[in-house]
Design an enzyme around this catalytic site. Structure first.
Site, PDB file in Angstrom:
ATOM      1  CB  ALA A  64       1.646  -0.991   7.683  1.00  0.00           C
ATOM      2  N   GLY A  65       0.150   1.215   9.400  1.00  0.00           N
ATOM      3  CA  GLY A  65      -1.121   1.908   9.527  1.00  0.00           C
ATOM      4  C   GLY A  65      -1.284   2.668  10.824  1.00  0.00           C
ATOM      5  CG  ASP A  67       4.366   6.590  12.969  1.00  0.00           C
ATOM      6  OD1 ASP A  67       3.799   7.652  12.630  1.00  0.00           O
ATOM      7  OD2 ASP A  67       5.557   6.554  13.342  1.00  0.00           O
ATOM      8  CB  THR A  88       0.038   2.457   3.051  1.00  0.00           C
ATOM      9  OG1 THR A  88      -0.103   1.106   3.449  1.00  0.00           O
ATOM     10  CG2 THR A  88       0.261   2.542   1.574  1.00  0.00           C
ATOM     11  CG  ASN A 113      -8.943   0.825   8.484  1.00  0.00           C
ATOM     12  OD1 ASN A 113      -8.646   1.481   7.481  1.00  0.00           O
ATOM     13  ND2 ASN A 113      -8.460  -0.385   8.726  1.00  0.00           N
ATOM     14  N   GLY A 116      -8.381   4.631   3.677  1.00  0.00           N
ATOM     15  CA  GLY A 116      -8.081   4.948   2.272  1.00  0.00           C
ATOM     16  C   GLY A 116      -6.717   5.588   2.070  1.00  0.00           C
ATOM     17  CG  PHE A 117      -3.502   3.701   0.956  1.00  0.00           C
ATOM     18  CD1 PHE A 117      -3.522   2.780   1.996  1.00  0.00           C
ATOM     19  CD2 PHE A 117      -3.218   3.233  -0.329  1.00  0.00           C
ATOM     20  CE1 PHE A 117      -3.269   1.427   1.761  1.00  0.00           C
ATOM     21  CE2 PHE A 117      -2.965   1.893  -0.571  1.00  0.00           C
ATOM     22  CZ  PHE A 117      -2.993   0.993   0.468  1.00  0.00           C
ATOM     23  CB  SER A 178      -5.538  -1.377   1.545  1.00  0.00           C
ATOM     24  OG  SER A 178      -6.617  -0.545   1.913  1.00  0.00           O
ATOM     25  CG  ASN A 180     -10.279   0.725   3.510  1.00  0.00           C
ATOM     26  OD1 ASN A 180     -11.435   0.327   3.444  1.00  0.00           O
ATOM     27  ND2 ASN A 180      -9.480   0.488   4.533  1.00  0.00           N
ATOM     28  CB  THR A 181      -7.113   2.057  -2.588  1.00  0.00           C
ATOM     29  OG1 THR A 181      -6.532   2.808  -1.524  1.00  0.00           O
ATOM     30  CG2 THR A 181      -6.807   2.740  -3.909  1.00  0.00           C
ATOM     31  CE  LYS A 214      -0.679  -5.768   6.059  1.00  0.00           C
ATOM     32  NZ  LYS A 214      -0.540  -4.633   6.963  1.00  0.00           N
ATOM     33  CG  ASN A 243      -4.217  -5.041   4.650  1.00  0.00           C
ATOM     34  OD1 ASN A 243      -4.835  -4.411   5.516  1.00  0.00           O
ATOM     35  ND2 ASN A 243      -3.424  -4.463   3.780  1.00  0.00           N
ATOM     36  CE1 TYR A 309      -3.827   0.224  14.678  1.00  0.00           C
ATOM     37  CE2 TYR A 309      -2.894   0.103  12.494  1.00  0.00           C
ATOM     38  CZ  TYR A 309      -3.566   0.808  13.462  1.00  0.00           C
ATOM     39  OH  TYR A 309      -3.952   2.099  13.218  1.00  0.00           O
ATOM     40  CB  SER A 310      -6.581  -4.619  16.521  1.00  0.00           C
ATOM     41  OG  SER A 310      -6.790  -4.247  15.187  1.00  0.00           O
TER      42      SER A 310
HETATM   43  C1  LIG Z   1      -6.793   1.957  11.513  1.00  0.00           C
HETATM   44  C2  LIG Z   1      -5.992   0.988  10.708  1.00  0.00           C
HETATM   45  C3  LIG Z   1      -5.247   1.453   9.649  1.00  0.00           C
HETATM   46  C4  LIG Z   1      -4.470   0.572   8.889  1.00  0.00           C
HETATM   47  N1  LIG Z   1      -3.720   1.055   7.856  1.00  0.00           N
HETATM   48  C5  LIG Z   1      -2.933   0.210   7.150  1.00  0.00           C
HETATM   49  C6  LIG Z   1      -2.097   0.708   6.122  1.00  0.00           C
HETATM   50  O1  LIG Z   1      -2.033   1.907   5.860  1.00  0.00           O
HETATM   51  N2  LIG Z   1      -1.355  -0.193   5.427  1.00  0.00           N
HETATM   52  C7  LIG Z   1      -1.368  -1.539   5.701  1.00  0.00           C
HETATM   53  O2  LIG Z   1      -0.642  -2.319   5.053  1.00  0.00           O
HETATM   54  N3  LIG Z   1      -2.136  -2.031   6.698  1.00  0.00           N
HETATM   55  C8  LIG Z   1      -2.914  -1.190   7.418  1.00  0.00           C
HETATM   56  N4  LIG Z   1      -3.696  -1.685   8.427  1.00  0.00           N
HETATM   57  C9  LIG Z   1      -3.727  -3.151   8.652  1.00  0.00           C
HETATM   58  C10 LIG Z   1      -2.737  -3.601   9.730  1.00  0.00           C
HETATM   59  O3  LIG Z   1      -1.414  -3.354   9.366  1.00  0.00           O
HETATM   60  C11 LIG Z   1      -2.908  -5.107   9.990  1.00  0.00           C
HETATM   61  O4  LIG Z   1      -2.564  -5.822   8.834  1.00  0.00           O
HETATM   62  C12 LIG Z   1      -4.327  -5.462  10.386  1.00  0.00           C
HETATM   63  O5  LIG Z   1      -4.870  -4.491  11.251  1.00  0.00           O
HETATM   64  C13 LIG Z   1      -4.410  -6.832  11.066  1.00  0.00           C
HETATM   65  O6  LIG Z   1      -3.666  -6.838  12.268  1.00  0.00           O
HETATM   66  P1  LIG Z   1      -4.373  -6.693  13.738  1.00  0.00           P
HETATM   67  O7  LIG Z   1      -5.526  -7.662  13.759  1.00  0.00           O
HETATM   68  O8  LIG Z   1      -3.279  -6.996  14.713  1.00  0.00           O
HETATM   69  O9  LIG Z   1      -4.854  -5.294  13.819  1.00  0.00           O
HETATM   70  C14 LIG Z   1      -4.479  -0.820   9.188  1.00  0.00           C
HETATM   71  C15 LIG Z   1      -5.224  -1.279  10.280  1.00  0.00           C
HETATM   72  C16 LIG Z   1      -5.977  -0.403  11.035  1.00  0.00           C
HETATM   73  C17 LIG Z   1      -6.774  -0.934  12.193  1.00  0.00           C
END
Ligand SMILES: Cc1cc2nc3c(=O)[nH]c(=O)nc-3n(C[C@H](O)[C@H](O)[C@H](O)COP(=O)(O)O)c2cc1C
Length: 349
Positions: A64-65, A67, A88, A113, A116-117, A178, A180-181, A214, A243, A309-310
């Protein structure tokens, strides 16, 4: 070389020169435009697996995050992700925190990051989902409460979101992890989570979809144990771990990527042990994975589905093709006809 692989290094060399969030927006725009040119590579049929009653084409998905507004499902569904988690999503549109709120650590293949949703709200996102061609890929929707919603009213937000998206998604995720909220992670405590699960379960009677929660890599073993207990009590389908992690010495927000790996791995290992006797509860592994070898270790330990993700941001689609190539080679070597057979051999070895 596949179109998307050839393009990524050029795109990255440009995108990494500009502000990370601007690059992210640019990437999403490019994805929308490029869908027609992307080569659709068929997935090796041996990678199939069933989980939570759903049939996945492979064990690798997008976290997530990336798209948040479900704008790029069309493009993403061409990539070797078998499942895509959007969001989210919050009930009402919200701007998120002030910019800058996304930072890169390129040498460490990590991000921080404090978004903040930020998202367009459930109505617009539902519209995007209904109009997307997802090419039989599994679609998850990650749900969050609005910043303006006080924690005591959070159960209502999650229930409304569940009702809205359940008919249009393959699985739903309750996100209370998260950083960030403000105050969101307080909901990971027993009382907060219980009320949310109860409110959502009341809607689940009318429309049953796999439901996951999560968790954060910053939780203690005691806190994780109580989440597992509630997941069993309320018959959730799984847990997503993890997360992002807080690292105040780096600044506000949550850190993801390689820096997160060890912390997330510890959380996953603990949960795998706690869930050993509950094979019906899936643990989706996410957090810091950046190579096939790390994912293979997770499979060996007992995990199955993973999200990225990253590492996808830093390495691009070639990482996904590399994972598929190495998995296929290992399956050949082990003479495994299915992913479950592969897991069986791997865990015996
Ligand atoms: C820029 C950014 C935005 C993210 N936004 C969300 C989000 O909206 N909701 C969520 O559950 N996780 C969010 N995540 C967390 C990712 O889904 C994931 O749990 C986290 O980045 C760890 O995975 P990674 O090390 O492969 O990036 C975000 C991560 C990043 C880097």
């Amino acid at each position: 070389m596949k179109f998307q692989n050839a393009l990524y290094p050029i795109f990255k060399s440009l995108a990494f020169k500009v502000d990370p969030e601007f690059a992210h927006e640019l990437t999403l725009k490019a994805m929308k435009q490029l869908s027609p040119w992307v080569e659709n590579v068929p997935t090796d049929p041996r990678f199939k697996l069933t989980s939570m009653g759903l049939s996945f084409k492979s064990p690798v998905g997008l976290a997530a995050g990336l798209d948040k507004n479900a704008e790029a499902i069309g493009f993403l569904s061409y990539l070797p992700f078998s499942f895509i988690e959007v969001g989210t999503v919050t009930p009402l549109q919200q701007k998120g925190n002030d910019k800058p709120r996304l930072f890169r650590y390129p040498e460490e293949e990590s991000l921080r990051n404090c978004m903040g949703f930020n998202n367009n709200g459930m109505e617009k996102i539902l519209h995007n989902i209904q109009n997307a061609n997802r090419r039989e890929k599994i679609l998850g929707v990650n749900l969050g409460k609005n910043k303006v919603t006080p924690n005591e009213d959070a159960p209502k937000d999650y229930a409304v979101l569940y009702e809205k998206f359940a008919p249009h998604a393959d699985y739903l995720v309750i996100n209370v992890s998260s950083p960030n909220t403000p105050g969101l992670r307080d909901l990971l405590q027993d009382k907060g989570l219980k009320e949310i699960f109860a409110a959502v379960n009341a809607r689940r009677i009318q429309f049953t979809r796999p439901l996951l929660v999560k968790v954060s890599p910053d939780m203690s073993e005691e806190e994780l144990r109580s989440v597992v207990k509630l997941v069993k009590e309320y018959q959730l389908s799984g847990i997503i771990a993890t997360n992002t992690t807080i690292m105040p010495e780096r600044g506000q927000g949550g850190v993801s990527g390689k820096i997160l790996f060890e912390k997330a791995k510890k959380t996953r290992s603990f949960l795998l042990k706690e869930l050993k006797d509950s094979p019906e509860i899936e643990l989706i592994g996410v957090g810091g994975f950046s190579s096939y070898e790390e994912i293979k270790d997770y499979w060996k330990e007992g995990g199955r589905l993973v999200q990225l993700y990253s590492a996808f941001v830093f390495q691009g689609p070639s990482l996904l093709f590399d994972i598929e190539k190495k998995l296929a080679a290992d399956m050949d070597q082990m003479k495994a006809a299915s992913f479950d057979e592969f897991l069986h051999s791997l865990r015996k070895s």
